[in-house]
Design a protein around this motif. Structure first.
Motif, PDB file in Angstrom:
ATOM      1  N   VAL A 171       0.894  -1.506   0.250  1.00  0.00           N
ATOM      2  CA  VAL A 171       0.205  -0.294   0.118  1.00  0.00           C
ATOM      3  C   VAL A 171       0.532   1.016   0.077  1.00  0.00           C
ATOM      4  N   LEU A 172       1.698   0.721   0.907  1.00  0.00           N
ATOM      5  CA  LEU A 172       3.018   2.511   0.436  1.00  0.00           C
ATOM      6  C   LEU A 172       3.706   2.720  -0.285  1.00  0.00           C
ATOM      7  N   LEU A 173       3.796   1.435  -1.598  1.00  0.00           N
ATOM      8  CA  LEU A 173       4.616   1.793  -2.649  1.00  0.00           C
ATOM      9  C   LEU A 173       3.259   1.969  -3.574  1.00  0.00           C
ATOM     10  N   GLN A 174       2.946   1.266  -3.511  1.00  0.00           N
ATOM     11  CA  GLN A 174       1.285   2.415  -4.574  1.00  0.00           C
ATOM     12  C   GLN A 174       0.721   3.536  -4.381  1.00  0.00           C
ATOM     13  N   THR A 175       0.755   3.824  -3.284  1.00  0.00           N
ATOM     14  CA  THR A 175       0.361   5.389  -2.952  1.00  0.00           C
ATOM     15  C   THR A 175       1.202   6.577  -2.175  1.00  0.00           C
ATOM     16  N   THR A 176       1.896   6.212  -2.915  1.00  0.00           N
ATOM     17  CA  THR A 176       3.347   7.613  -2.381  1.00  0.00           C
ATOM     18  C   THR A 176       4.105   7.842  -3.406  1.00  0.00           C
ATOM     19  N   CYS A 184      11.024  -3.800  -8.304  1.00  0.00           N
ATOM     20  CA  CYS A 184      11.374  -5.085  -8.012  1.00  0.00           C
ATOM     21  C   CYS A 184       9.976  -6.514  -8.441  1.00  0.00           C
ATOM     22  N   VAL A 185       9.042  -5.553  -7.747  1.00  0.00           N
ATOM     23  CA  VAL A 185       7.452  -5.717  -8.077  1.00  0.00           C
ATOM     24  C   VAL A 185       6.901  -4.997  -9.128  1.00  0.00           C
ATOM     25  N   LYS A 236      -4.087  -8.373  -6.827  1.00  0.00           N
ATOM     26  CA  LYS A 236      -4.583  -7.073  -6.435  1.00  0.00           C
ATOM     27  C   LYS A 236      -4.975  -5.618  -6.588  1.00  0.00           C
ATOM     28  N   LEU A 237      -3.693  -5.002  -6.604  1.00  0.00           N
ATOM     29  CA  LEU A 237      -3.049  -4.249  -6.221  1.00  0.00           C
ATOM     30  C   LEU A 237      -2.990  -3.265  -7.590  1.00  0.00           C
ATOM     31  N   GLU A 238      -2.477  -4.337  -8.531  1.00  0.00           N
ATOM     32  CA  GLU A 238      -2.148  -3.876 -10.088  1.00  0.00           C
ATOM     33  C   GLU A 238      -3.377  -4.062 -10.652  1.00  0.00           C
ATOM     34  N   HIS A 239      -4.942  -4.986 -10.340  1.00  0.00           N
ATOM     35  CA  HIS A 239      -6.211  -4.639 -10.479  1.00  0.00           C
ATOM     36  C   HIS A 239      -6.361  -3.368 -10.276  1.00  0.00           C
ATOM     37  N   LEU A 240      -6.374  -2.650  -8.677  1.00  0.00           N
ATOM     38  CA  LEU A 240      -6.810  -1.657  -8.264  1.00  0.00           C
ATOM     39  C   LEU A 240      -6.267  -0.509  -9.048  1.00  0.00           C
ATOM     40  N   GLU A 241      -4.621  -0.264  -9.321  1.00  0.00           N
ATOM     41  CA  GLU A 241      -3.892   0.717  -9.774  1.00  0.00           C
ATOM     42  C   GLU A 241      -4.592   0.979 -11.150  1.00  0.00           C
TER      43      GLU A 241
END
Length: 106
Positions: free
Chosen positions: A17-22, A37-38, A78-83
């Motif tokens: 979450v930090l990596l996707q929102t910061t 890496c992710v 899931k994070l990739e889908h949300l992004e």
């Protein structure tokens, strides 16, 4: 004990979450490395089979590492889908704000 203490699954979720929102410019060097890496599907940053903090024989063959990798993969998807959804919604919003407005009548 080591896995529960140092590799709690929710810590990885928090990290994602930090990596996707910061904003990228606010990430530390280590966070930016993990982010890259992710993005490239590289899981080499995830501790696997050996750890400097754990030297016991049990930590070398811990089955929970594979479980964490699987959970991490699911969270990543899931994070990739949300992004993707967020990007799509932002594009739709941008399109709506760019549409010409009707001229005002005086």
């Amino acid at each position: 004990a080591h896995i529960a203490r140092d590799h709690h699954s929710w810590n990885y979720v928090d990290l994602f979450v930090l990596l996707q929102t910061t904003p990228r410019c606010r990430l530390t060097d280590l966070e930016e490395y993990v982010h890259d890496c992710v993005q490239h599907g590289d899981t080499s940053w995830i501790p696997s089979k050996q750890c400097l903090a754990a030297t016991s024989e049990e930590s070398k063959h811990d089955p929970q590492v594979e479980s964490l990798k699987a959970q991490l993969s699911v969270v990543t998807q899931k994070l990739e889908h949300l992004e993707s959804q967020l990007t799509e919604q932002m594009a739709q919003l941008a399109t709506k704000t760019e549409e010409p407005r009707p001229a005002e009548e005086h």
